[in-house]
Design a protein around this motif. Sequence first.
Motif, PDB file in Angstrom:
ATOM      1  N   GLY A   1      -7.309   0.834   4.785  1.00  0.00           N
ATOM      2  CA  GLY A   1      -6.372  -0.274   4.881  1.00  0.00           C
ATOM      3  C   GLY A   1      -5.747  -0.339   6.256  1.00  0.00           C
ATOM      4  O   GLY A   1      -6.071   0.453   7.154  1.00  0.00           O
ATOM      5  N   VAL A   2      -4.831  -1.304   6.444  1.00  0.00           N
ATOM      6  CA  VAL A   2      -4.208  -1.493   7.749  1.00  0.00           C
ATOM      7  C   VAL A   2      -2.695  -1.616   7.592  1.00  0.00           C
ATOM      8  O   VAL A   2      -2.190  -2.014   6.537  1.00  0.00           O
ATOM      9  N   THR A   3      -2.001  -1.262   8.661  1.00  0.00           N
ATOM     10  CA  THR A   3      -0.553  -1.463   8.728  1.00  0.00           C
ATOM     11  C   THR A   3      -0.296  -2.746   9.500  1.00  0.00           C
ATOM     12  O   THR A   3      -0.736  -2.878  10.650  1.00  0.00           O
ATOM     13  N   LEU A   4       0.389  -3.688   8.891  1.00  0.00           N
ATOM     14  CA  LEU A   4       0.688  -4.963   9.533  1.00  0.00           C
ATOM     15  C   LEU A   4       2.089  -4.868  10.136  1.00  0.00           C
ATOM     16  O   LEU A   4       3.090  -4.944   9.422  1.00  0.00           O
ATOM     17  N   ARG A   5       2.116  -4.657  11.449  1.00  0.00           N
ATOM     18  CA  ARG A   5       3.372  -4.374  12.136  1.00  0.00           C
ATOM     19  C   ARG A   5       4.047  -5.649  12.638  1.00  0.00           C
ATOM     20  O   ARG A   5       3.392  -6.562  13.133  1.00  0.00           O
ATOM     21  N   HIS A   6       5.368  -5.668  12.502  1.00  0.00           N
ATOM     22  CA  HIS A   6       6.180  -6.765  13.003  1.00  0.00           C
ATOM     23  C   HIS A   6       7.391  -6.188  13.727  1.00  0.00           C
ATOM     24  O   HIS A   6       7.664  -4.987  13.643  1.00  0.00           O
ATOM     25  N   GLN A   7       8.112  -7.050  14.451  1.00  0.00           N
ATOM     26  CA  GLN A   7       9.242  -6.574  15.243  1.00  0.00           C
ATOM     27  C   GLN A   7      10.289  -5.896  14.376  1.00  0.00           C
ATOM     28  O   GLN A   7      10.866  -4.884  14.758  1.00  0.00           O
ATOM     29  N   LEU A   8      10.553  -6.456  13.211  1.00  0.00           N
ATOM     30  CA  LEU A   8      11.514  -5.844  12.294  1.00  0.00           C
ATOM     31  C   LEU A   8      10.793  -4.864  11.380  1.00  0.00           C
ATOM     32  O   LEU A   8       9.757  -5.191  10.787  1.00  0.00           O
ATOM     33  N   GLU A   9      11.335  -3.692  11.243  1.00  0.00           N
ATOM     34  CA  GLU A   9      10.722  -2.682  10.387  1.00  0.00           C
ATOM     35  C   GLU A   9      10.654  -3.164   8.940  1.00  0.00           C
ATOM     36  O   GLU A   9       9.718  -2.843   8.212  1.00  0.00           O
ATOM     37  N   SER A  10      11.644  -3.960   8.520  1.00  0.00           N
ATOM     38  CA  SER A  10      11.670  -4.452   7.147  1.00  0.00           C
ATOM     39  C   SER A  10      10.540  -5.428   6.856  1.00  0.00           C
ATOM     40  O   SER A  10      10.225  -5.692   5.700  1.00  0.00           O
ATOM     41  N   GLN A  11       9.929  -5.970   7.918  1.00  0.00           N
ATOM     42  CA  GLN A  11       8.831  -6.922   7.747  1.00  0.00           C
ATOM     43  C   GLN A  11       7.467  -6.284   7.969  1.00  0.00           C
ATOM     44  O   GLN A  11       6.448  -6.939   7.795  1.00  0.00           O
ATOM     45  N   THR A  12       7.448  -5.023   8.361  1.00  0.00           N
ATOM     46  CA  THR A  12       6.194  -4.286   8.508  1.00  0.00           C
ATOM     47  C   THR A  12       5.749  -3.784   7.143  1.00  0.00           C
ATOM     48  O   THR A  12       6.554  -3.277   6.367  1.00  0.00           O
ATOM     49  N   TYR A  13       4.459  -3.948   6.857  1.00  0.00           N
ATOM     50  CA  TYR A  13       3.986  -3.490   5.546  1.00  0.00           C
ATOM     51  C   TYR A  13       2.579  -2.919   5.630  1.00  0.00           C
ATOM     52  O   TYR A  13       1.850  -3.144   6.597  1.00  0.00           O
ATOM     53  N   GLN A  14       2.236  -2.172   4.606  1.00  0.00           N
ATOM     54  CA  GLN A  14       0.965  -1.475   4.531  1.00  0.00           C
ATOM     55  C   GLN A  14       0.073  -2.150   3.496  1.00  0.00           C
ATOM     56  O   GLN A  14       0.513  -2.470   2.389  1.00  0.00           O
ATOM     57  N   SER A  15      -1.180  -2.393   3.869  1.00  0.00           N
ATOM     58  CA  SER A  15      -2.175  -2.845   2.897  1.00  0.00           C
ATOM     59  C   SER A  15      -3.158  -1.708   2.652  1.00  0.00           C
ATOM     60  O   SER A  15      -3.370  -0.859   3.525  1.00  0.00           O
ATOM     61  N   ASP A  16      -3.754  -1.698   1.485  1.00  0.00           N
ATOM     62  CA  ASP A  16      -4.720  -0.656   1.134  1.00  0.00           C
ATOM     63  C   ASP A  16      -6.058  -1.267   0.759  1.00  0.00           C
ATOM     64  O   ASP A  16      -6.127  -2.365   0.193  1.00  0.00           O
ATOM     65  N   ALA A  17      -7.133  -0.526   1.071  1.00  0.00           N
ATOM     66  CA  ALA A  17      -8.492  -0.912   0.699  1.00  0.00           C
ATOM     67  C   ALA A  17      -9.064   0.170  -0.197  1.00  0.00           C
ATOM     68  O   ALA A  17      -9.290   1.299   0.246  1.00  0.00           O
ATOM     69  N   LEU A  18      -9.259  -0.166  -1.466  1.00  0.00           N
ATOM     70  CA  LEU A  18      -9.912   0.740  -2.411  1.00  0.00           C
ATOM     71  C   LEU A  18     -11.394   0.436  -2.328  1.00  0.00           C
ATOM     72  O   LEU A  18     -11.863  -0.596  -2.821  1.00  0.00           O
TER      73      LEU A  18
ATOM     74  N   GLY B   1       0.809  -1.195   0.000  1.00  0.00           N
ATOM     75  CA  GLY B   1       0.000   0.000   0.000  1.00  0.00           C
ATOM     76  C   GLY B   1       0.850   1.256   0.000  1.00  0.00           C
ATOM     77  O   GLY B   1       2.081   1.202  -0.040  1.00  0.00           O
ATOM     78  N   ILE B   2       0.180   2.381   0.026  1.00  0.00           N
ATOM     79  CA  ILE B   2       0.855   3.669   0.081  1.00  0.00           C
ATOM     80  C   ILE B   2       1.410   3.855   1.489  1.00  0.00           C
ATOM     81  O   ILE B   2       0.672   3.831   2.468  1.00  0.00           O
ATOM     82  N   ARG B   3       2.716   4.050   1.621  1.00  0.00           N
ATOM     83  CA  ARG B   3       3.354   4.086   2.941  1.00  0.00           C
ATOM     84  C   ARG B   3       3.316   5.467   3.603  1.00  0.00           C
ATOM     85  O   ARG B   3       3.185   5.571   4.819  1.00  0.00           O
ATOM     86  N   THR B   4       3.437   6.512   2.830  1.00  0.00           N
ATOM     87  CA  THR B   4       3.508   7.858   3.404  1.00  0.00           C
ATOM     88  C   THR B   4       2.463   8.751   2.758  1.00  0.00           C
ATOM     89  O   THR B   4       1.920   8.428   1.692  1.00  0.00           O
ATOM     90  N   ASN B   5       2.213   9.884   3.412  1.00  0.00           N
ATOM     91  CA  ASN B   5       1.234  10.855   2.918  1.00  0.00           C
ATOM     92  C   ASN B   5      -0.107  10.185   2.632  1.00  0.00           C
ATOM     93  O   ASN B   5      -0.700  10.340   1.567  1.00  0.00           O
ATOM     94  N   ARG B   6      -0.590   9.453   3.624  1.00  0.00           N
ATOM     95  CA  ARG B   6      -1.860   8.752   3.509  1.00  0.00           C
ATOM     96  C   ARG B   6      -3.001   9.646   3.993  1.00  0.00           C
ATOM     97  O   ARG B   6      -2.807  10.527   4.839  1.00  0.00           O
ATOM     98  N   PRO B   7      -4.219   9.395   3.494  1.00  0.00           N
ATOM     99  CA  PRO B   7      -5.369  10.146   4.011  1.00  0.00           C
ATOM    100  C   PRO B   7      -5.691   9.735   5.440  1.00  0.00           C
ATOM    101  O   PRO B   7      -5.437   8.598   5.850  1.00  0.00           O
ATOM    102  N   ASN B   8      -6.231  10.654   6.201  1.00  0.00           N
ATOM    103  CA  ASN B   8      -6.632  10.366   7.570  1.00  0.00           C
ATOM    104  C   ASN B   8      -7.984   9.665   7.577  1.00  0.00           C
ATOM    105  O   ASN B   8      -8.898  10.029   6.819  1.00  0.00           O
ATOM    106  N   VAL B   9      -8.119   8.665   8.435  1.00  0.00           N
ATOM    107  CA  VAL B   9      -9.377   7.934   8.548  1.00  0.00           C
ATOM    108  C   VAL B   9     -10.477   8.891   8.985  1.00  0.00           C
ATOM    109  O   VAL B   9     -10.308   9.677   9.913  1.00  0.00           O
ATOM    110  N   GLY B  10     -11.592   8.821   8.289  1.00  0.00           N
ATOM    111  CA  GLY B  10     -12.716   9.708   8.598  1.00  0.00           C
ATOM    112  C   GLY B  10     -12.694  11.013   7.832  1.00  0.00           C
ATOM    113  O   GLY B  10     -13.586  11.850   8.000  1.00  0.00           O
ATOM    114  N   LYS B  11     -11.675  11.175   6.977  1.00  0.00           N
ATOM    115  CA  LYS B  11     -11.600  12.370   6.149  1.00  0.00           C
ATOM    116  C   LYS B  11     -11.347  11.974   4.697  1.00  0.00           C
ATOM    117  O   LYS B  11     -10.742  10.940   4.436  1.00  0.00           O
ATOM    118  N   MET B  12     -11.802  12.814   3.779  1.00  0.00           N
ATOM    119  CA  MET B  12     -11.575  12.549   2.367  1.00  0.00           C
ATOM    120  C   MET B  12     -10.119  12.830   2.004  1.00  0.00           C
ATOM    121  O   MET B  12      -9.480  13.705   2.596  1.00  0.00           O
TER     122      MET B  12
END
Length: 630
Positions: free
Chosen positions: A322-339, A285-296
């Motif tokens: 979408g959700v951020t799937l966090r793990h202990q290592l930053e390299s294993q943390t990833y972002q999913s997006d919901a269109l 997903g888009i990692r930075t400059n994401r929209p805020n939940v509850g806002k357009m």
Amino acid sequence: MKFYDGIPLWAGLVISTTTFMSEVTLATWVDSDTPDEFKSTEALTKSDSREYEIVCLAEQVCGVVDFASYFISDVNNFLQVFSDEFELDGRTFKDGEDPKWTAINKNDYTNKALHFYHEDNAITTNGVLNITTEQKENWYKAFDEEKETFYSDRKYIQSGMLQGWNKFCFIGGVVEFSAKLPGDSQTGGLWPALWLLGNLARASYVASSDYVWPYSYNQCDAENRGSQEISACDKVGHYGLAPGRGRGAPEIDILETMQGSSDQDLYVTNIRKPYLSTSLQVAPGIRTNRPNVGKMPQKGQWYTNMEFGNETGAELNPFFYGVTLRHQLESQTYQSDALSANIGLSDTHFQNQHIYRVEWEPPQEDGTGGYVKWYVDGKAVLGVSGESLKVTGAEIPSEPMYLLMNTAVSSNWGFPFEPPNCEDCKTYKCGDPACLCGIPLGYCDNFPANFEIDYIRVYQAVNESRHFLGCSPEHRPTERFIKGHAEKFMVDGEKQPLKPIQHGGAYCQSDSDCGGEDMGSCDPKNKCECTDIATGPACLAQMSFYVHEAKAIPPKFQLSSIFIPNGLLFGILSLVLAFSYALVNITTARKTPKHARATHQNYGSMSSDQEQPDTYTIFDEKLLAHAGRS
């Protein structure tokens, strides 16, 4: 009854070839109760003029005189398809009871779930599938992540989930549900869903989905390599997977509904409760400059080229990006997006059957193109194309996907958001005074709630090379990966993820208890005996299986394909010879004691209650074979 290749020919038997298949595929996935007028459909997507069919080939229905010759001569005109009309009452879906579906029997750890999924909460009644959500207590084994210990816990809501995981899967086509939504439209708390998920993950089995869900990505880059288990960066393919091909388990939500008072102002959208959400969930997903939940979203924050239906008043869903799937290592943390898009619903969607549909066109093999489009009662809701996903490099799904139906209950779906002075509410149990502040108004009176599905029908385009049937097709295999990680797809104590289908054997008093004349009969021992076209304990399910499934064939292991340097080979042989010489000297110098000879018997003569040795074959740090205790 006529036969083809030893298989009885009846309504719904389909034969097809595609450019990816090396042989004919037979499948019996079509329900013979599907009315003739619904054996084909036209695409609602305006640019799609292809024919979509559910082909009825049985002589008794279609009037074909010479079935076998008709079948083969027109092989390229028929599609692999699926339907379930749920006409026979009393059909159950416990593991091993139905060839199309499995009603799971386990706790749901996802999305702050308040329910336990029970196998008894899905059954056919009055010609529909009925998924019941009710107040009932269930104990289960929970895990404390901080203390790293298991403990007993309980939930107070029991519900049902039916999934077609690793049974019926397909790539591309049209899916249509007819359903009546559960509960009262103005009362929050229920979370009914109809959806698709990639076969590499099994819904609610969280170990199977981590680093896999909802990836739909086929590029090699350092940013995503550590978080995508099957990456395009992989130079060697294991478990039959192609090297250099990124894989995952994307999600297509045909509907999720949020119930609640229509008087509530949602501020940033014109949509009011109750509303329906449709979505495509992918990663990365888009990692930075994401929209805020509850806002357009602001310009440049979100995906473009999304289509919203005017007739349905569809709008972008600002409540879930979408959700951020966090793990202990930053390299294993990833972002999913919901269109995702929302449309408003009315009382009639909770009182009558309505049609929910998705049209899914996979991309080209290079990942370009493709689309997913959603419709309600024939009117457009949302369209997402391959062009929309270019911002992250994700693709429209090309994975084999399976169907799911369920009703969840979650404290983050339709419940008051962080109500004040409600910290003591831990159970969300009806009747708990501490939780009066934390549950929706009228919530406890909304049980039992019945999610009624009248039918499911899947269509695929005639002669379309991008449409496939099967859970492990040659170009997107899953079978060996699942077998190699079987523990992720089942709960503790199970020996295998899915049990074999039971063929008859249920207690009966008359033939009607076994589906009647066409399905089964009650034998003198009061056990159901199924006909050739029926299966399940009470013979209430129609036979559904692949005969010659198109799927990847495991390669033969050839030593000639392994390169061993001459120096290393000489060293290995020297060590083997030295070890053998030493072993011979030791065994001749020391006799074996009598008690040892008496206990170390030949493994071939072991009784069933004796332990057998575990043997492993390892190559390239991967388990190739395991023989031992079952």
